[in-house]
Motif scaffolding. Structure first.
Motif, PDB file in Angstrom:
ATOM      1  N   GLN A 285       2.292  -1.580 -22.099  1.00 46.65           N
ATOM      2  CA  GLN A 285       2.251  -0.584 -23.175  1.00 46.65           C
ATOM      3  C   GLN A 285       0.864   0.044 -23.314  1.00 46.65           C
ATOM      4  N   GLN A 286      -0.153  -0.785 -23.420  1.00 45.68           N
ATOM      5  CA  GLN A 286      -1.495  -0.269 -23.697  1.00 45.68           C
ATOM      6  C   GLN A 286      -2.094   0.473 -22.502  1.00 45.68           C
ATOM      7  N   GLN A 287      -1.740   0.063 -21.305  1.00 46.43           N
ATOM      8  CA  GLN A 287      -2.321   0.663 -20.112  1.00 46.43           C
ATOM      9  C   GLN A 287      -1.454   1.777 -19.515  1.00 46.43           C
ATOM     10  N   SER A 288      -0.276   2.006 -20.119  1.00 46.12           N
ATOM     11  CA  SER A 288       0.658   3.007 -19.580  1.00 46.12           C
ATOM     12  C   SER A 288       0.911   2.770 -18.090  1.00 46.12           C
ATOM     13  N   VAL A 289       1.309   1.548 -17.787  1.00 48.03           N
ATOM     14  CA  VAL A 289       1.523   1.125 -16.407  1.00 48.03           C
ATOM     15  C   VAL A 289       2.684   1.898 -15.783  1.00 48.03           C
ATOM     16  N   ARG A 290       2.502   2.293 -14.510  1.00 48.93           N
ATOM     17  CA  ARG A 290       3.541   3.016 -13.765  1.00 48.93           C
ATOM     18  C   ARG A 290       4.256   2.131 -12.744  1.00 48.93           C
ATOM     19  N   LEU A 291       3.544   1.105 -12.251  1.00 51.18           N
ATOM     20  CA  LEU A 291       4.082   0.300 -11.150  1.00 51.18           C
ATOM     21  C   LEU A 291       3.684  -1.152 -11.348  1.00 51.18           C
TER      22      LEU A 291
ATOM     23  N   PHE B 268       0.834  -1.199   0.000  1.00 46.46           N
ATOM     24  CA  PHE B 268       0.000   0.000   0.000  1.00 46.46           C
ATOM     25  C   PHE B 268       0.873   1.255   0.000  1.00 46.46           C
ATOM     26  N   LEU B 269       1.917   1.253   0.816  1.00 49.95           N
ATOM     27  CA  LEU B 269       2.809   2.408   0.892  1.00 49.95           C
ATOM     28  C   LEU B 269       3.522   2.649  -0.435  1.00 49.95           C
ATOM     29  N   ALA B 270       3.928   1.557  -1.105  1.00 49.02           N
ATOM     30  CA  ALA B 270       4.616   1.700  -2.391  1.00 49.02           C
ATOM     31  C   ALA B 270       3.690   2.294  -3.443  1.00 49.02           C
ATOM     32  N   VAL B 271       2.434   1.861  -3.456  1.00 47.70           N
ATOM     33  CA  VAL B 271       1.462   2.426  -4.399  1.00 47.70           C
ATOM     34  C   VAL B 271       1.306   3.924  -4.139  1.00 47.70           C
ATOM     35  N   GLN B 272       1.217   4.308  -2.880  1.00 51.06           N
ATOM     36  CA  GLN B 272       1.079   5.723  -2.531  1.00 51.06           C
ATOM     37  C   GLN B 272       2.322   6.527  -2.889  1.00 51.06           C
ATOM     38  N   ALA B 273       3.504   5.905  -2.728  1.00 52.18           N
ATOM     39  CA  ALA B 273       4.760   6.625  -2.938  1.00 52.18           C
ATOM     40  C   ALA B 273       5.088   6.834  -4.412  1.00 52.18           C
ATOM     41  N   PHE B 274       4.740   5.866  -5.269  1.00 53.76           N
ATOM     42  CA  PHE B 274       5.260   5.871  -6.635  1.00 53.76           C
ATOM     43  C   PHE B 274       4.203   6.057  -7.723  1.00 53.76           C
ATOM     44  N   THR B 275       2.953   6.222  -7.319  1.00 53.27           N
ATOM     45  CA  THR B 275       1.903   6.482  -8.305  1.00 53.27           C
ATOM     46  C   THR B 275       0.979   7.573  -7.789  1.00 53.27           C
ATOM     47  N   ARG B 276       0.124   8.044  -8.682  1.00 53.81           N
ATOM     48  CA  ARG B 276      -0.888   9.029  -8.331  1.00 53.81           C
ATOM     49  C   ARG B 276      -2.272   8.463  -8.632  1.00 53.81           C
ATOM     50  N   PRO B 277      -3.324   9.035  -8.028  1.00 52.75           N
ATOM     51  CA  PRO B 277      -4.666   8.546  -8.324  1.00 52.75           C
ATOM     52  C   PRO B 277      -4.923   8.492  -9.830  1.00 52.75           C
ATOM     53  N   GLY B 278      -5.472   7.364 -10.271  1.00 51.81           N
ATOM     54  CA  GLY B 278      -5.742   7.170 -11.695  1.00 51.81           C
ATOM     55  C   GLY B 278      -4.655   6.419 -12.424  1.00 51.81           C
ATOM     56  N   ASP B 279      -3.439   6.346 -11.863  1.00 55.49           N
ATOM     57  CA  ASP B 279      -2.350   5.609 -12.507  1.00 55.49           C
ATOM     58  C   ASP B 279      -2.656   4.118 -12.545  1.00 55.49           C
ATOM     59  N   LYS B 280      -1.996   3.423 -13.467  1.00 53.92           N
ATOM     60  CA  LYS B 280      -2.192   1.985 -13.637  1.00 53.92           C
ATOM     61  C   LYS B 280      -1.120   1.187 -12.888  1.00 53.92           C
ATOM     62  N   VAL B 281      -1.581   0.159 -12.189  1.00 53.46           N
ATOM     63  CA  VAL B 281      -0.713  -0.744 -11.435  1.00 53.46           C
ATOM     64  C   VAL B 281      -0.915  -2.147 -11.984  1.00 53.46           C
ATOM     65  N   LEU B 282       0.169  -2.817 -12.363  1.00 54.33           N
ATOM     66  CA  LEU B 282       0.098  -4.143 -12.979  1.00 54.33           C
ATOM     67  C   LEU B 282       0.254  -5.239 -11.931  1.00 54.33           C
ATOM     68  N   ILE B 283      -0.647  -6.238 -11.987  1.00 59.90           N
ATOM     69  CA  ILE B 283      -0.534  -7.426 -11.151  1.00 59.90           C
ATOM     70  C   ILE B 283      -0.794  -8.661 -12.007  1.00 59.90           C
ATOM     71  N   GLN B 284      -0.467  -9.855 -11.430  1.00 51.98           N
ATOM     72  CA  GLN B 284      -0.561 -11.120 -12.172  1.00 51.98           C
ATOM     73  C   GLN B 284      -1.474 -12.104 -11.431  1.00 51.98           C
ATOM     74  N   PRO B 285      -2.778 -12.022 -11.653  1.00 51.63           N
ATOM     75  CA  PRO B 285      -3.669 -12.962 -10.980  1.00 51.63           C
ATOM     76  C   PRO B 285      -3.539 -14.375 -11.540  1.00 51.63           C
ATOM     77  N   PRO B 286      -3.884 -15.392 -10.705  1.00 50.93           N
ATOM     78  CA  PRO B 286      -4.420 -15.281  -9.348  1.00 50.93           C
ATOM     79  C   PRO B 286      -3.346 -14.782  -8.387  1.00 50.93           C
ATOM     80  N   ILE B 287      -3.716 -13.890  -7.501  1.00 52.10           N
ATOM     81  CA  ILE B 287      -2.719 -13.228  -6.665  1.00 52.10           C
ATOM     82  C   ILE B 287      -3.315 -12.886  -5.305  1.00 52.10           C
ATOM     83  N   TYR B 288      -2.468 -12.841  -4.310  1.00 53.23           N
ATOM     84  CA  TYR B 288      -2.820 -12.487  -2.936  1.00 53.23           C
ATOM     85  C   TYR B 288      -3.697 -11.229  -2.917  1.00 53.23           C
ATOM     86  N   PRO B 289      -4.886 -11.285  -2.270  1.00 57.45           N
ATOM     87  CA  PRO B 289      -5.865 -10.191  -2.361  1.00 57.45           C
ATOM     88  C   PRO B 289      -5.348  -8.780  -2.096  1.00 57.45           C
TER      89      PRO B 289
END
Length: 391
Positions: free
Chosen positions: A158-164, A100-121
């Protein structure tokens, strides 16, 4: 040190979430709980002794974090081939908190964050609870083991302009240990597109024979400069209740941004007992404990696999390469996920982690915690066999 991992220990009356939350989570209190990822096994006695020794002093006031504690983290990471400096470490309250802290530190509201499901909630929640958008690059199940679709991985960036990018290394819930070449390929894609990487490595100590954990940031200095590593002794030494976590950040600018976010939330140090427990855990005694613990997990894992082969061949174990979490594929037995949940809870009376909480890719799956005495597994197996008649 000889520990009897098969000695049952009652946790009733200790506010253990795994037991106290059964009625809330499963709708009944009589399920056998094999869900929350802590162990029904004793915390190592040398850690308990260190805590008792500190309690011999009658004052539990504010404390500074000793240099020896940071050095213990530095020394512990060497076994993974990860060379770090004490000044690169920042303290969190746990690994999920670090996400949670990393998301707050390195992105802004609306930015895209990439994850690989199935993944820890919490990987989902770290983004959505902070008003960020999710980009999904689902893992692909190939011959009963998860693989990375690198084409889709880069396409999403590329398509989502992922930041993190939030990586689970080793993977939870499936226990996949990513190879150095897989990690390098993901990292090179992230470097190419200027994506910051956050690697949750809390299960890195719990590796089965034949596999090797590679810290993402250990692969190259270039990768380290764009990576935040999150870890904790919590899983290895059953210390979740002490709320211990830390981040390792080589890049001074990223470290400053993360430190600013910590300061904004007034997160500074570990609690007193977390500090004592961490230093005791990351010792030579801790290394010996880990070896014995993995032997117990290996035995339980083999026991589970033999049981499924004999009684439920339709249920596939995605055999973990790390951790004490077993990801079970029930799709041949149940085509309907709600029916699977109902059968497990009300017929087998087992409390497992719901696969759908790990994303759509978890439909038809359940996560079982095997960090328990063998008698717990035997009870679970008896209940599953008895529930067969309801199928």
């Amino acid at each position: 040190m000889t520990i009897n991992f098969n000695q049952p220990i009652s946790r009733l009356g200790t506010q253990a979430e795994k037991y106290e939350a059964r009625a809330t989570v499963f709708g009944r209190e009589d399920v056998l709980p094999m869900w929350v990822a802590d162990m029904d096994l004793p915390t190592p006695p040398f850690i308990i002794d260190a805590l008792k020794q500190r309690l011999n002093h009658p004052i539990l006031g504010y404390s500074t974090m000793p240099a020896s504690m940071f050095q213990a983290i530095v020394d512990w990471q060497v076994q993974h081939g990860y060379v770090i400096q004490a000044e690169q470490i920042r303290l969190t309250h746990n690994v999920a908190n670090g996400l949670f802290l990393a998301v707050q530190a390195f992105t802004r509201p609306g930015d895209k964050v990439l994850i690989q499901p199935p993944i820890y909630p919490p990987f989902f929640k770290a983004a959505t609870f902070n008003d960020r958008q999710l980009a999904l690059a689902p893992l692909v199940l190939v011959q009963n083991q998860y693989q990375i679709d690198f084409v889709e991985f880069e396409r999403q960036i590329q398509q989502q302009s992922v930041r993190l990018f939030l990586l689970c290394n080793p993977h939870n819930p499936a226990g996949r240990v990513w190879s150095g070449s897989e990690l390098r390929q993901m990292a090179e894609i992230c470097l190419k597109h200027h994506v910051i990487m956050v690697s949750d490595e809390i299960h890195s100590d719990l590796i089965y024979e034949g596999f090797h954990h590679t810290p993402l940031a250990s692969i190259s200095d270039e990768i380290a400069q764009q990576t935040i590593t999150l870890s904790s002794p919590g899983k290895t030494f059953n210390l979740a209740g002490l709320q211990i976590g830390y981040a390792i950040i080589a890049n001074p600018k990223l470290r400053e941004a993360f430190s600013h976010t910590l300061a904004a939330a007034k997160i500074e140090d570990l609690n007193l007992f977390g500090m004592v427990a961490l230093e005791a855990a990351y010792s030579s005694e801790g290394r010996a404990w880990k070896r014995d613990l993995m032997t117990h997990f290996q035995t339980n894992l083999e026991y589970l696999q033999l049981f499924l082969a004999e009684h439920f061949p339709q249920v596939k174990l995605i055999r973990p390469q790390a951790s004490y979490l077993a990801w079970l594929d029930f799709r041949e037995l149940f085509s309907d996920h709600p029916a699977l949940k109902n059968w497990l809870i009300h017929e087998a009376k087992l409390g497992l982690n719901d696969g759908e909480s790990y994303g759509e890719a978890g439909s038809g799956f359940m996560r079982m915690n095997i960090a328990a005495p063998q008698s717990t597994l035997e009870q679970a197996f008896r209940q599953l066999v008895q529930a067969k008649s309801a199928l």
